[in-house]
Design an enzyme around this catalytic site. Structure first.
Site, PDB file in Angstrom:
ATOM      1  CB  CYS A  43       6.516  -2.262  -2.861  1.00 55.64           C
ATOM      2  SG  CYS A  43       7.991  -3.498  -2.832  1.00 55.64           S
ATOM      3  CB  CYS A  48       7.248  -6.097  -0.324  1.00 62.76           C
ATOM      4  SG  CYS A  48       6.006  -5.494  -1.723  1.00 62.76           S
ATOM      5  CE  LYS A  51       5.642  -9.130   3.322  1.00 66.31           C
ATOM      6  NZ  LYS A  51       4.471  -9.353   2.612  1.00 66.31           N
ATOM      7  N   GLY A 178      -8.573 -12.773   5.794  1.00 65.01           N
ATOM      8  CA  GLY A 178      -7.926 -14.080   5.747  1.00 65.01           C
ATOM      9  C   GLY A 178      -7.142 -14.177   4.678  1.00 65.01           C
ATOM     10  CE1 TYR A 180       0.618  -9.786   0.526  1.00 61.44           C
ATOM     11  CE2 TYR A 180      -0.975 -10.203  -0.866  1.00 61.44           C
ATOM     12  CZ  TYR A 180       0.036  -9.359  -0.596  1.00 61.44           C
ATOM     13  OH  TYR A 180       0.310  -8.315  -1.299  1.00 61.44           O
ATOM     14  CD  GLU A 184       2.733 -11.626   3.995  1.00 63.09           C
ATOM     15  OE1 GLU A 184       3.213 -12.174   3.301  1.00 63.09           O
ATOM     16  OE2 GLU A 184       2.461 -10.533   4.061  1.00 63.09           O
ATOM     17  NE  ARG A 207     -12.491 -15.245  -0.928  1.00 67.65           N
ATOM     18  CZ  ARG A 207     -12.538 -14.631  -2.201  1.00 67.65           C
ATOM     19  NH1 ARG A 207     -12.944 -15.234  -3.170  1.00 67.65           N
ATOM     20  NH2 ARG A 207     -12.387 -13.499  -2.117  1.00 67.65           N
ATOM     21  N   GLY A 264      -8.764  -6.547   2.390  1.00 67.25           N
ATOM     22  CA  GLY A 264      -8.601  -6.383   0.776  1.00 67.25           C
ATOM     23  C   GLY A 264      -8.216  -5.058   0.325  1.00 67.25           C
ATOM     24  CG  HIS A 438      20.674 -36.142   2.174  1.00 65.24           C
ATOM     25  ND1 HIS A 438      19.568 -36.241   2.436  1.00 65.24           N
ATOM     26  CD2 HIS A 438      21.517 -36.692   3.208  1.00 65.24           C
ATOM     27  CE1 HIS A 438      19.597 -37.061   3.781  1.00 65.24           C
ATOM     28  NE2 HIS A 438      21.023 -37.282   3.959  1.00 65.24           N
ATOM     29  CD  GLU A 443      16.918 -34.689   1.283  1.00 61.79           C
ATOM     30  OE1 GLU A 443      17.308 -35.771   0.777  1.00 61.79           O
ATOM     31  OE2 GLU A 443      17.592 -34.370   2.384  1.00 61.79           O
TER      32      GLU A 443
HETATM   33  C1  FAD Z   1       1.389  -4.572   3.583  1.00 53.79           C
HETATM   34  C2  FAD Z   1       1.526  -5.135   2.245  1.00 53.79           C
HETATM   35  C3  FAD Z   1       2.396  -6.183   2.132  1.00 53.79           C
HETATM   36  C4  FAD Z   1       2.776  -6.441   0.748  1.00 53.79           C
HETATM   37  N1  FAD Z   1       3.645  -7.501   0.546  1.00 53.79           N
HETATM   38  C5  FAD Z   1       4.001  -7.803  -0.641  1.00 53.79           C
HETATM   39  C6  FAD Z   1       4.965  -8.930  -0.832  1.00 53.79           C
HETATM   40  O1  FAD Z   1       5.607  -9.306  -0.070  1.00 53.79           O
HETATM   41  N2  FAD Z   1       5.191  -9.037  -2.256  1.00 53.79           N
HETATM   42  C7  FAD Z   1       4.730  -8.708  -3.287  1.00 53.79           C
HETATM   43  O2  FAD Z   1       5.051  -8.954  -4.673  1.00 53.79           O
HETATM   44  N3  FAD Z   1       3.626  -7.733  -2.919  1.00 53.79           N
HETATM   45  C8  FAD Z   1       3.423  -7.419  -2.061  1.00 53.79           C
HETATM   46  N4  FAD Z   1       2.545  -6.185  -1.667  1.00 53.79           N
HETATM   47  C9  FAD Z   1       1.884  -5.479  -2.911  1.00 53.79           C
HETATM   48  C10 FAD Z   1       2.678  -4.563  -3.399  1.00 53.79           C
HETATM   49  O3  FAD Z   1       3.036  -3.771  -2.587  1.00 53.79           O
HETATM   50  C11 FAD Z   1       1.844  -3.911  -4.661  1.00 53.79           C
HETATM   51  O4  FAD Z   1       1.352  -4.911  -5.693  1.00 53.79           O
HETATM   52  C12 FAD Z   1       2.621  -3.045  -5.451  1.00 53.79           C
HETATM   53  O5  FAD Z   1       3.388  -1.977  -4.548  1.00 53.79           O
HETATM   54  C13 FAD Z   1       2.027  -2.355  -6.564  1.00 53.79           C
HETATM   55  O6  FAD Z   1       2.777  -1.386  -7.110  1.00 53.79           O
HETATM   56  P1  FAD Z   1       1.869  -0.215  -8.007  1.00 53.79           P
HETATM   57  O7  FAD Z   1       2.904   0.587  -8.762  1.00 53.79           O
HETATM   58  O8  FAD Z   1       0.622  -0.619  -8.824  1.00 53.79           O
HETATM   59  O9  FAD Z   1       1.373   0.641  -6.907  1.00 53.79           O
HETATM   60  P2  FAD Z   1       1.916   1.468  -5.638  1.00 53.79           P
HETATM   61  O10 FAD Z   1       3.137   0.644  -5.288  1.00 53.79           O
HETATM   62  O11 FAD Z   1       0.770   1.406  -4.369  1.00 53.79           O
HETATM   63  O12 FAD Z   1       2.079   2.927  -5.860  1.00 53.79           O
HETATM   64  C14 FAD Z   1       1.180   3.919  -6.291  1.00 53.79           C
HETATM   65  C15 FAD Z   1       1.634   5.051  -5.867  1.00 53.79           C
HETATM   66  O13 FAD Z   1       0.702   6.300  -6.366  1.00 53.79           O
HETATM   67  C16 FAD Z   1       0.701   7.361  -5.556  1.00 53.79           C
HETATM   68  N5  FAD Z   1      -0.543   7.963  -5.818  1.00 53.79           N
HETATM   69  C17 FAD Z   1      -1.950   7.503  -5.773  1.00 53.79           C
HETATM   70  N6  FAD Z   1      -2.809   8.179  -6.440  1.00 53.79           N
HETATM   71  C18 FAD Z   1      -1.985   9.382  -6.807  1.00 53.79           C
HETATM   72  C19 FAD Z   1      -2.049  10.447  -7.545  1.00 53.79           C
HETATM   73  N7  FAD Z   1      -3.326  10.967  -7.959  1.00 53.79           N
HETATM   74  N8  FAD Z   1      -1.162  11.505  -7.743  1.00 53.79           N
HETATM   75  C20 FAD Z   1      -0.014  11.361  -7.399  1.00 53.79           C
HETATM   76  N9  FAD Z   1       0.409  10.119  -6.768  1.00 53.79           N
HETATM   77  C21 FAD Z   1      -0.471   9.151  -6.587  1.00 53.79           C
HETATM   78  C22 FAD Z   1       0.775   6.727  -4.513  1.00 53.79           C
HETATM   79  O14 FAD Z   1       1.259   7.417  -3.184  1.00 53.79           O
HETATM   80  C23 FAD Z   1       1.664   5.327  -4.281  1.00 53.79           C
HETATM   81  O15 FAD Z   1       2.908   5.832  -3.986  1.00 53.79           O
HETATM   82  C24 FAD Z   1       2.102  -5.869  -0.237  1.00 53.79           C
HETATM   83  C25 FAD Z   1       1.244  -4.922  -0.245  1.00 53.79           C
HETATM   84  C26 FAD Z   1       1.026  -4.461   1.192  1.00 53.79           C
HETATM   85  C27 FAD Z   1      -0.015  -3.268   1.431  1.00 53.79           C
END
Ligand code: FAD
Length: 461
Positions: A43, A48, A51, A178, A180, A184, A207, A264, A438, A443
């Site tokens: 994020c 997020c 972005k 396709g 988000y 975006e 989708r 994905g 308004h 609205e």
């Molecule tokens: C381009 C993009 C735009 C997005 N925009 C939005 C948005 O606008 N709004 C929204 O709500 N969500 C958005 N998301 C989704 C959002 O970023 C994720 O849902 C969220 O970050 C998930 O959090 P998490 O803690 O599950 O994983 P993450 O935030 O991915 O954190 C996982 C962390 O674990 C670390 N890691 C992985 N494996 C290991 C390991 N073995 N040892 C140590 N560290 C490790 C990684 O380096 C990473 O830092 C977006 C995602 C992307 C890719």
């Protein structure tokens, strides 16, 4: 207790892991957190936040155009991609420092290393080949871009990770996907001046969203010059003079400067040692958890994208918080995944909550639809043809609004506020009883008096 080096070991310093570690620490637990890249996770570092900064940047082009209609005279605007990226990187570094400081304040010990499970209580830290024995383990490793099954020339293709670090703005870019993220980025690059082609294998973009939203957004994106090609896939990418030649499944060739796949994201489970620890995956390849985020091993939990429930930051944060309250705060807490408001920061923006029309018609006996499209006052004034969509999906039996779908300016902001009412169970009569503000675009949501469609489900034979 003395057997363990820590009460909680968190693998992954993203949205879910950071929140869980911090709250567990504040509950008095001894907490260690391993992050292999940068604290803040997807994020903050490559999702997020960066972005949205690019989205803001991309929207100035229209604002400059519109300004002339409102009487402003501006010089010829010019845009500098390296300045935007450098400023974005500075902001990300500031946020990363703030996240780190918050963890320090909660006495969380941060380890900069990849961590893997060796058995159900042992975590191995790859940076210094150390082992830590933990009473509880939380897996919060997120997800990773899936790049498909290895077409010819895949080495020339970037994901959203690299898109944040391009050295220059591509003049022509082809994005496959396709969802988000694809949509975006298509709008970001188009807004900044790139020639954008979006290729998607399905019938239409987004989708899972309401069909009216999908068609409305596609029309508006095309109106803004984005070429949307559905029912095709990229079959090969070849480096040619002056760019990359992309071969599509209909054998059409398109030459561009960059190719990005946003097809994905997959749960980040590879090489984590889940088998050694006895942690089970579900049929989607995500970690299987119960409503309290507990895995098949009772003292190992998992939150966020790695569990593939709803891959959104606020959900990962809630799941992490609920885990910490359940395990260390003495308060059994499950996260409610129903009626989650969400936005797509496309141009125009999408804001939705609840059921699509199709889902509602499957679920309820009678469904009433209230829908309008109109040209917003702000842009119709400057001659724009852009239209806004608003749609309410109502359960005819109870009058409850079970879905709201908006495409247009500030849709994300509108749906956040409206989400409270809809989550509380607001009825269409409650909407009608609310006085309009308004003149606003919002609205329209409380002035849609005429039902546009009504469906009664036929009894099953
Ligand atoms: C381009 C993009 C735009 C997005 N925009 C939005 C948005 O606008 N709004 C929204 O709500 N969500 C958005 N998301 C989704 C959002 O970023 C994720 O849902 C969220 O970050 C998930 O959090 P998490 O803690 O599950 O994983 P993450 O935030 O991915 O954190 C996982 C962390 O674990 C670390 N890691 C992985 N494996 C290991 C390991 N073995 N040892 C140590 N560290 C490790 C990684 O380096 C990473 O830092 C977006 C995602 C992307 C890719």
């Amino acid at each position: 207790m003395a057997d363990y080096d820590t009460d909680l070991f968190v693998i992954g310093g993203g949205s879910g892991g950071v929140r869980a570690a911090r709250i567990a620490g504040l509950h008095g637990a001894r907490v260690m957190l391993a992050e292999e890249y940068r604290v803040g996770g997807t994020c903050v570092i490559r999702g997020c936040v960066p972005k949205k900064l690019l989205v803001y940047a991309s929207r100035f082009a229209h604002a400059f155009d519109d300004a002339a209609g409102y009487g402003w005279t501006l010089g010829e605007p010019s845009f500098d991609w390296p300045t935007l990226i450098a400023n974005k990187d500075r902001e990300i570094a500031r946020l990363e420092a703030a996240y780190t400081a918050n963890l320090n304040r909660a006495n969380v010990s941060i380890l900069t290393t990849r961590a893997v499970l060796e058995d159900a209580h042992t975590v191995r830290l790859l940076a210094d080949d150390r082992r830590v024995r933990a009473k509880h383990i939380l897996i919060a490793t997120g997800a990773w871009p899936g790049m498909g099954t290895g077409i010819a020339g895949i080495e020339h293709v970037i994901s959203s990770n690299e898109a944040f670090h391009l050295t220059e703005l591509p003049k022509r870019i082809l994005i496959q996907g396709g969802g988000y993220i694809a949509v975006e980025f298509a709008c970001i690059f188009a807004g900044l001046g790139s020639e954008v082609t979006l290729v998607y294998r399905g019938e239409n973009i987004l989708r899972g969203f309401d069909d009216d939203v999908r068609q409305h957004l596609r029309t508006e994106m095309e109106r803004r010059g984005i070429r949307v090609i559905c029912k095709r896939i990229v079959e090969a990418v070849e480096k040619v003079d002056h760019g990359l030649c992309v071969e599509l499944s209909d054998h059409d060739d398109i030459v561009v400067d960059k190719v990005m796949f946003a097809t994905g994201r997959r749960p980040n489970v590879a090489g984590l040692g889940l088998e050694a620890a006895g942690v089970r995956l579900n049929d989607k390849g995500a970690i299987e958890v119960d409503q309290f985020s507990r895995t098949s091993v009772p003292h190992i939990y998992a939150v966020g994208d790695v569990t593939d429930r709803l891959a959104l930051t606020p959900i990962a944060i809630r799941e992490g918080h609920a885990f910490a309250d359940t395990v260390f705060g003495g308060k059994l807490t499950a996260v409610d995944h129903a009626y989650v408001p969400t936005a797509v920061f496309s141009e125009p923006e999408v804001g939705v909550i609840g059921l699509t029309e199709t889902q509602a018609r499957e679920q309820f006996h009678t469904v009433e639809i209230f829908k309008t499209t109109f040209r917003p006052m702000k842009t119709v004034f400057v001659g724009s043809e852009a239209r806004m969509l608003m749609k309410l999906v109502v359960d005819g039996a109870t009058d409850r609004v079970v879905g709201c779908h908006i495409v247009g300016p500030d849709a994300g902001e509108i749906i956040q506020a409206l989400g409270v009412a809809i989550k509380m169970g607001a009825t269409k009569a409650d909407f009608d009883a609310t006085v309009a503000v308004h003149p606003t675009v919002g609205e329209e949501l409380v002035t849609m008096r005429t039902m546009t469609a009504s469906y009664v489900r036929e009894a099953a034979e």
